[in-house]
Scaffold this motif. Sequence first.
Motif: not given
Length: 386
Positions: A70-72, A75, A98, A100, A145, A149, A174, A176-177, A197, A199-200, A323
């Motif tokens: 995942g994104g975490t 990172n 974030h 992470s 970032i 997010n 990052d 992810c968003m 990531s 799931h985003k 989070c």
Amino acid sequence: MKRIYCDHTSTTPIDERVLNEMLLFLKEKYANPSSIHLQGQEVRKHVEIARKKVAELINADSHEIVFTSGGTEANNLAIKGIAFKKGKGHIITSKIEHHSVLDVLKYLEKKGFDVTYLDVDKYGLVNPDDVKKAIRDDTILITIIFASNEVGTIQPVKEISEIAREKGIPFHTDACMMVGLEKVDVKELGVDMLSLSAHKFYGPKGIGALYARKGILLESLIHGGHHEKRRRGGSENVPGIIGMGKASELAMEEIEKDRERIKELRDNLEKFILESIPDVIVVGHPEKRLYNILTVCFKYIEGESILLNLDFEGISVSSGSACTSGSLEPSHVLLAMGLPHEVAHGSIRFSFGKINNLKDVEKIKEVLPGIINKLRQMSPFWEKNK
Ligand code: PMP
């Protein structure tokens, strides 16, 4: 009661087409892609097709994609991967990352690394000049970032990337968003590493990737095999990878499809809140902001109480970042943007996606003013200010 999901920044529902491709690899094509037999090699072929699709989404080459959980993890791999390779040194980041990223850097500080946390302006923007000024002879990494997010503000990543490149310092973002919502081209941006990531963007949870430009050397964090070109040990999460590949393909094809419609829903709610509820602040940059996020601070009341009242009405939103929910501290992002504690406490994030429609916005508009009014009537702070 049909629920209204307005929390796409926390996660998106999986696209039916993604799920269907994944099912094939859970049921029938279950072999290990590292196996030499025909079944294994068939799965390997599909893992590599999926890698190509993820690479294409960000205009990278396939071998520059490392699948992670995942994104975490992406990172962690980017930051610790560089830090452990170098052994010591200085890292530049922002105050609005974030967790992470922030928690990795706090950990590295304990291990003797030095970290500069850059301020942001009232819109949540990092000033590239501040990045330039923070660079030292021993700077080993810059990590900023791409899109927040929490408030959706989009950073001047290309400018920061140019500064980093000029000085020969690896630059990680990052994203992810950002990936799946906006067009991201790693070559045009000139970034060295980028986290994403699935799931985003309507893919499954538990799968992500790190783009690491050819020539970027990372210390592996997970040892235990030759997988991912020795950058991440462990049998591949095949259904996840297939799902991320399909989600990337769909994002490429449909990135513009729902954009205007989703933005209109967001703008519609924003306009309504500003016009009909007093003492509110819409946070984030007015233009340089993700088109689906609306973060609002309702003064004199708690975001959590608003969230619970909306939940009771069948509406799912977040207060600040999902989070950080569970902690009573206001969002570090809002505090860094200069909002006072008591205002930051009243923040709610609405985030729209493909499944939302005008009816959802109308329902929120119907119940929100009453909820805010009721909570303010109970608030000692509201009393004092009236
Ligand atoms: N970075 C950002 C900006 C995020 O929003 C998230 C998800 N909340 C992550 C990293 C972590 O991604 P994942 O949930 O895939 O570990």
